[in-house]
Design a protein around this motif. Structure first.
Motif, short mmCIF file in Angstrom:
data_model
loop_
_atom_site.label_atom_id
_atom_site.label_comp_id
_atom_site.label_asym_id
_atom_site.label_seq_id
_atom_site.Cartn_x
_atom_site.Cartn_y
_atom_site.Cartn_z
N PRO A 149 50.95 44.13 38.59
CA PRO A 149 49.53 44.08 38.89
C PRO A 149 49.29 43.15 39.96
O PRO A 149 49.78 42.03 39.66
N VAL A 151 43.83 40.43 34.38
CA VAL A 151 42.43 41.17 33.41
C VAL A 151 41.27 40.08 33.52
O VAL A 151 41.40 38.91 32.83
N HIS A 205 39.67 57.61 33.97
CA HIS A 205 40.71 56.49 34.30
C HIS A 205 41.74 56.18 32.81
O HIS A 205 42.86 55.98 32.82
N PHE A 212 47.78 53.94 32.60
CA PHE A 212 46.68 53.38 33.18
C PHE A 212 45.95 52.48 32.21
O PHE A 212 46.00 51.61 31.94
N ASP A 248 43.35 48.27 30.06
CA ASP A 248 43.74 47.02 30.74
C ASP A 248 43.65 47.28 32.65
O ASP A 248 43.07 46.58 33.16
N ALA A 249 44.16 48.47 32.88
CA ALA A 249 44.24 48.87 34.28
C ALA A 249 42.67 48.68 34.81
O ALA A 249 42.56 48.26 35.74
N GLN A 250 41.92 49.43 33.90
CA GLN A 250 40.49 49.73 34.40
C GLN A 250 39.81 48.30 34.72
O GLN A 250 39.11 47.91 35.42
N ARG A 288 41.47 45.55 35.36
CA ARG A 288 41.96 44.91 36.52
C ARG A 288 41.05 45.35 37.72
O ARG A 288 40.69 44.62 38.45
N VAL A 289 40.88 46.58 37.68
CA VAL A 289 39.90 47.08 38.90
C VAL A 289 38.57 46.62 38.75
O VAL A 289 38.00 46.25 39.72
N THR A 346 46.48 47.65 40.02
CA THR A 346 46.83 47.84 38.69
C THR A 346 48.09 47.65 38.28
O THR A 346 48.60 47.77 37.05
N THR A 403 50.33 50.21 38.91
CA THR A 403 50.60 51.58 38.55
C THR A 403 51.40 52.41 39.64
O THR A 403 50.85 52.28 40.73
#
Length: 364
Positions: free
Chosen positions: A5, A9, A24, A30, A33-35, A37-38, A225, A227
């Motif tokens: 990534p 976070v 998402h 995803f 955690d990925a969201q 980061r976004v 992210t 991914t």
């Protein structure tokens, strides 16, 4: 191959944002955690036009926390065919302001930063400072090289795209990519060339900008992210005529292999100019000569803006010219004149010849 990534976070998702990004969060691989980061990411988009419009819209909708917009232009009627951030009510307004208003309406929590300036060698490093990633959605070689070089100096990844006519390209450049995958725009395309074709001279299919721009937005989210497999080391090539994508692998920098750098396939252009700085004159035998350069250059020619020609606003000298009589169309590099010749042929003139100031001055 996925990459780590790009951003940590930085802030946990609150309930409202988690609910908004539920589709998402449900994605396999995803998740929250990925969201998050976004939501904490800072992305700079250079260009709020045909590509910048879908990129910015989808990144704002996806929940990117901070979006910077670099553009010094204003909204004009010919933009509206593809630059979907802007509407008829925005004509004459700065694109950064129009874009920011649309994005804030789409997602009020987004931090939208307007940089209503042209990116230059003097301000590039300062503009990129504080961002995690850069999106190159500009439309000139000069700006592409400035973005690529500044990002390389700062170790920032660049999601790059271009569209011309029916064709588009997407890739990712990153001088500090882990795992020996470092690759920059200059590595692939070599030294900066002269400017070539543009949407202004060759046209562009509006929805093709949407296809390429949304693909760029996908690349941004994958990098932020960690991914999926980003397009680092790959050139994605889109053909709207056939609705197909091709992928070209990109290896190590050409200088290290002793090979010839690649070129952007849609943007090669001939060398040209006014020979010896002389303003060419119209030879009497040529008949009607139409100058579609950025300003009137040819003595004795009929000057008309390419935009007016495309809009059907023809000067009387052209309207009165017989459809079967020769027409010579001239400009700096032969790019605008080719576009003008296409328009005139479509309007019924059958004997149209595009050329350059150099060729006209040389009697070619």
């Amino acid at each position: 191959m996925s990459l780590p990534p790009l951003v940590p976070v930085r802030v946990p998702l609150d309930a409202t944002e988690r609910r908004r990004a539920a589709r998402h969060v449900l994605l396999d691989g995803f998740g929250p955690d990925a969201q998050a980061r976004v939501a904490g990411a800072r992305v700079l988009v250079v260009g709020a036009g045909g590509l910048g419009s879908p990129v910015l819209q989808y990144l704002a909708a996806a929940g990117v926390g901070t979006l910077g917009i670099v553009d010094d232009d204003v909204v004009t009627p010919s933009n509206l065919q593809r630059q979907v951030l802007h509407g008829a009510d925005d004509l004459g307004e700065r694109k950064t302001a129009s874009a920011a208003a649309t994005l804030r309406s789409l997602r009020p929590q987004a931090d939208v930063v307007e940089h209503a300036v042209r990116l230059t060698a003097d301000n590039a490093d300062g503009l990129l400072a504080g961002y995690d990633l850069v999106v190159d959605a500009c439309d000139t070689f000069a700006t592409r090289y400035l973005v690529g070089d500044a990002a390389a100096r700062r170790g920032l990844p660049v999601v790059w795209g271009t569209v011309l006519g029916w064709d588009g390209q997407v890739s990712v450049w990153w001088s500090a990519a882990p795992g020996g995958r470092a690759l920059t725009y200059r590595d692939v395309f070599g030294p900066e060339p002269a400017e070539g074709e543009s949407c202004e001279t060759a046209g562009v299919l509006g929805p093709a900008c949407g296809v390429v721009g949304t693909t760029m937005a996908v690349e941004v989210l994958k990098l932020l992210t960690g991914t999926g497999d980003p397009a680092l080391g790959r050139l994605l090539m889109y053909d709207a005529r056939t609705s197909t994508w091709d992928t070209i692998p990109l290896a190590a920098p050409p200088a290290a292999r002793g090979a010839t750098p690649a070129r952007e396939t849609t943007l090669d252009a001939p060398e040209s100019g006014v020979a010896a700085g002389r303003a060419p004159r119209v030879p009497a035998a040529l008949g009607l000569v139409v100058d579609v350069g950025r300003e009137a250059v040819v003595d004795g020619a009929v000057w008309v803006r390419l935009e007016d020609l495309a809009a059907g606003n023809l000067p009387p000298a052209v309207l009165d010219h017989p459809l079967d009589a020769p027409v010579v169309v001239v400009c700096e590099q032969g790019l605008r004149s080719r576009g003008a010749a296409t328009v005139l042929r479509a309007d019924g003139w059958r004997d149209v010849h595009p050329t350059t100031y150099t060729a006209l001055a040389s009697g070619v």
